[in-house]
Write an enzyme that holds these catalytic residues in place. Structure first.
Site, PDB file in Angstrom:
ATOM      1  N   ASP A 246       0.874  -1.173   0.000  1.00  0.00           N
ATOM      2  CA  ASP A 246       0.000   0.000   0.000  1.00  0.00           C
ATOM      3  C   ASP A 246       0.917   1.230   0.000  1.00  0.00           C
ATOM      4  O   ASP A 246       1.509   1.569   1.027  1.00  0.00           O
ATOM      5  CB  ASP A 246      -0.895  -0.029   1.241  1.00  0.00           C
ATOM      6  CG  ASP A 246      -1.715   1.252   1.398  1.00  0.00           C
ATOM      7  OD1 ASP A 246      -1.547   2.186   0.585  1.00  0.00           O
ATOM      8  OD2 ASP A 246      -2.518   1.318   2.347  1.00  0.00           O
ATOM      9  N   CYS A 412      -9.241   6.038   9.608  1.00  0.00           N
ATOM     10  CA  CYS A 412      -9.462   4.727   8.967  1.00  0.00           C
ATOM     11  C   CYS A 412      -8.388   3.719   9.354  1.00  0.00           C
ATOM     12  O   CYS A 412      -7.962   2.899   8.537  1.00  0.00           O
ATOM     13  CB  CYS A 412      -9.561   4.840   7.454  1.00  0.00           C
ATOM     14  SG  CYS A 412     -10.880   5.923   6.914  1.00  0.00           S
TER      15      CYS A 412
END
Lengths: 457, 171
Positions: A246, A412
């Site tokens: 990521d 998040c």
């Protein structure tokens, strides 16, 4: 090739004369460090920085990790394209369709070049979240079929292991939870230590012959900690596990070359790196992408369709079903040209200085705890803080009243907050347009937060 | 340096006082109904318990009153203070009156900072009028309503005779 004179695609005007179409000429690089004068020129490229916010304050934008502001050349490139070339890509024989297709593929090539990839290794998606979900869903699809004789991608079975880290954004955690549930694989993770850095001592216990996937963030969006990619890739390779990176947070701030990093798959978002929102990409090594089945099916991604079956295009088209975000791709490519022109190494150097100043300023404030590594060498300028006795929403509101935009909440990433003993945090993150004076103003306002809410006892 | 008026309208002294010294924030061991509410945006939580009581029959026609309301939770100054002020406002009121107050507070929160049209609402809300400034910050309205949502839910359960513990993490 027909027609699109690159000069017709984008408007090349701004303070730097940047965003030339087809990529800027390699300037042989002006490799002097970025000066305060250059920062002022950069700031003029971002019209939003001139607006006044609450109570007439100047805007101090310290929320680049959530979404970066865009330079005018990005908006100009998109407007120019919309006014001159806009049409659907990969279909139609008319001039606009041809020009749009060429511009879209040109944008793909520029994204690929920026990340050390070839164009066929770049799949446009709506962003990092979509790219990571695409990988997990595709692996799940593959797991339902017969195992191939040999493959660059794993056929995940019950008892296999998927490894993530405690520092993941939900977008690089929840898709793997779902894949584990779907396949009967075990989900395991590398813990984060008290300063948010990964505990790599546990690697040996987690990465073994059962491990099929190792998915990890390049840099945490909470602690800013930068992962030792080489070490994780080496561990995964030694057991033949697929690596998924990521790179949403790292790509805007560090030079990122996926091939050099050695990962199999990676995900990025344009809106973190001066581009528009609604677009990002999945990078995949060609051998890997070729063996992943499509997830979304429909128009543009097929070769022959009968009433009962279909054959699929080779990558990257196979993963790009439906109408593509052409204007956004062009805007993103313009943003990457802008970054390339300035030089990612120079930007990284300057942001490291800003980060050091920010860390230095916040660590001296009573009752303010840094959630993440204290050494600027281990991290990016994504600085989450716990302010004793003050809820992040209140801190954010106080700062907002002074024109300072920060992110509050769990960003998040609930598990890493829990690991650090908090529910939520107040996060300041720097971008190329921030100044030393802004960092100082933030620190001064931050020092007033606890007294204002009476949390000084 | 004086504080800017925008922030002062949000963080009235009364709100900060209730935040620092919350009222009713001591969960009673026994209850007729319990509610647990969470704001998914920020993770703020309120667990609230109610106990009904009978009013003296002559004056109030034997209707139920809200005998006891206690709570616990974590959150920002707005959610904590709003729940605290609410407790003082509704305790001992009959259930019809509680519903009216809840509706009036909802109107205040959706006034976008323009104030209430009804003077009766203003009078009824008492200290809760201090939250008027919250209505100018749409992102914070949910914070102010969290405790009220818990109260509404708990009372609906109490009237229906549902005394089961509310789900969600404890405390």
């Amino acid at each position: 090739m027909t027609g699109l004179s690159p000069e017709t695609v984008t408007s090349p005007t701004n303070a730097h004369g940047l965003c030339g179409p087809g990529g800027l000429p390699d300037l042989g690089a002006p490799r002097e460090p970025i000066t305060p004068q250059e920062v002022e020129r950069i700031r003029r490229d971002f019209p939003i920085l001139a607006r006044k916010v609450r109570s007439g304050h100047e805007l101090i934008y310290l929320d680049t990790a959530a979404t970066a502001q865009r330079p005018s050349c990005v908006m100009d490139a998109m407007t120019w394209f919309a006014n001159n070339n806009y049409a659907a890509v990969n279909r139609g024989a008319h001039l606009l369709g041809e020009e749009s297709t060429e511009a879209f593929e040109d944008a793909r090539a520029r994204v690929a070049r920026f990340f050390g990839a070839t164009p066929s290794e770049i799949v446009f998606t709506s962003g990092t979240t979509a790219a990571l979900n695409l990988i997990a869903l595709s692996l799940g699809e593959l797991a339902q079929g017969e195992p191939p004789a040999s493959s660059a991608v794993p056929h995940i079975c019950p008892g296999d292991r998927i490894v993530v880290t405690q520092a993941e954004h939900h977008a690089n955690l929840v898709p793997w939870q779902r894949l584990a549930a779907r396949t009967g694989a075990e989900l395991a993770w590398i813990d984060a230590g008290p300063d948010g850095r990964l505990n790599l001592e546990s690697l040996a216990a987690l990465i073994d012959s059962r491990t099929r996937v190792l998915a990890f963030t390049h840099a945490s969006n909470v602690t800013g900690a930068v992962t030792d990619v080489a070490r994780l890739v080496e561990a995964a390779r030694s057991v033949g596990a697929l690596t998924v990176l990521d790179a949403a947070q790292s790509a805007p701030h560090l030079p990122v070359d996926f091939r050099a990093l050695g990962v199999d798959l990676a995900a990025i978002s344009a809106h973190k790196m001066l581009g528009p929102n609604g677009i990002g990409a999945l990078y995949g090594r060609r051998e890997v992408l070729e063996q992943l089945p499509p997830v979304f099916t429909g128009g543009s991604m097929v070769e022959i369709v009968t009433m009962t079956e279909a054959t699929f295009c080779p990558p990257p088209g196979r993963f790009e079903a439906g109408t593509q975000p052409v204007t956004e791709a062009i805007g993103w490519a313009a943003a990457l040209d802008y970054l390339s022109h300035l030089g990612m190494d120079r930007l990284a150097e300057r942001e490291a200085k800003l980060t050091a100043r920010l860390l230095d300023a916040v660590t001296g404030i009573p009752g303010v705890r840094l959630l993440g590594p204290a050494d600027p060498a281990d991290r990016l300028g994504v600085v989450a803080l716990d302010i004793e006795g003050v809820h992040p929403h209140d801190a954010g509101q106080y700062l907002d009243d002074r024109g300072i935009a920060v992110r509050v909440g769990h960003h998040c990433a609930q598990p890493i907050h829990r690991a650090l003993g908090v529910r939520a945090s107040t996060r300041a993150s720097v971008g190329l347009y921030n100044t030393e004076a802004e960092i100082d103003a933030f620190a001064e306002a931050l020092a007033n937060v606890r007294p204002y809410f009476g949390a000084t006892q | 340096m004086s504080e800017p008026s925008g922030l002062e309208s949000l963080y009235r002294e009364l709100i900060l006082d209730h935040y620092r010294r919350p009222r009713g924030k001591d969960l009673a061991p026994t209850f007729d109904a319990e509610s647990f509410q969470v704001n998914p945006v920020c993770g703020d939580e309120v667990r609230l318990r109610v106990k009904l009581g009978a009013a003296s029959s002559d004056e109030l026609g034997g209707t139920d009153i809200l005998g006891q309301v206690t709570w616990t939770g974590t959150g920002c100054s707005i959610s904590q203070a709003s729940t605290s002020v609410m407790c003082e406002l509704v305790r001992g009121e009959d259930l019809g009156r509680v519903a009216e107050l809840e509706a009036a507070f909802g109107r205040l929160m959706h006034s976008r900072g323009l104030g209430l049209e009804s003077e009766a609402d203003e009078d009824a809300l008492g200290d809760a009028i201090a939250f008027e400034g919250v209505a100018k910050y749409p992102a914070r309205v949910k914070c102010a309503l969290l405790g009220w949502m818990a109260l509404k839910d708990a009372l609906a359960k109490a009237v229906a005779g549902d005394s089961s513990p509310a789900p969600g993490p404890k405390g």
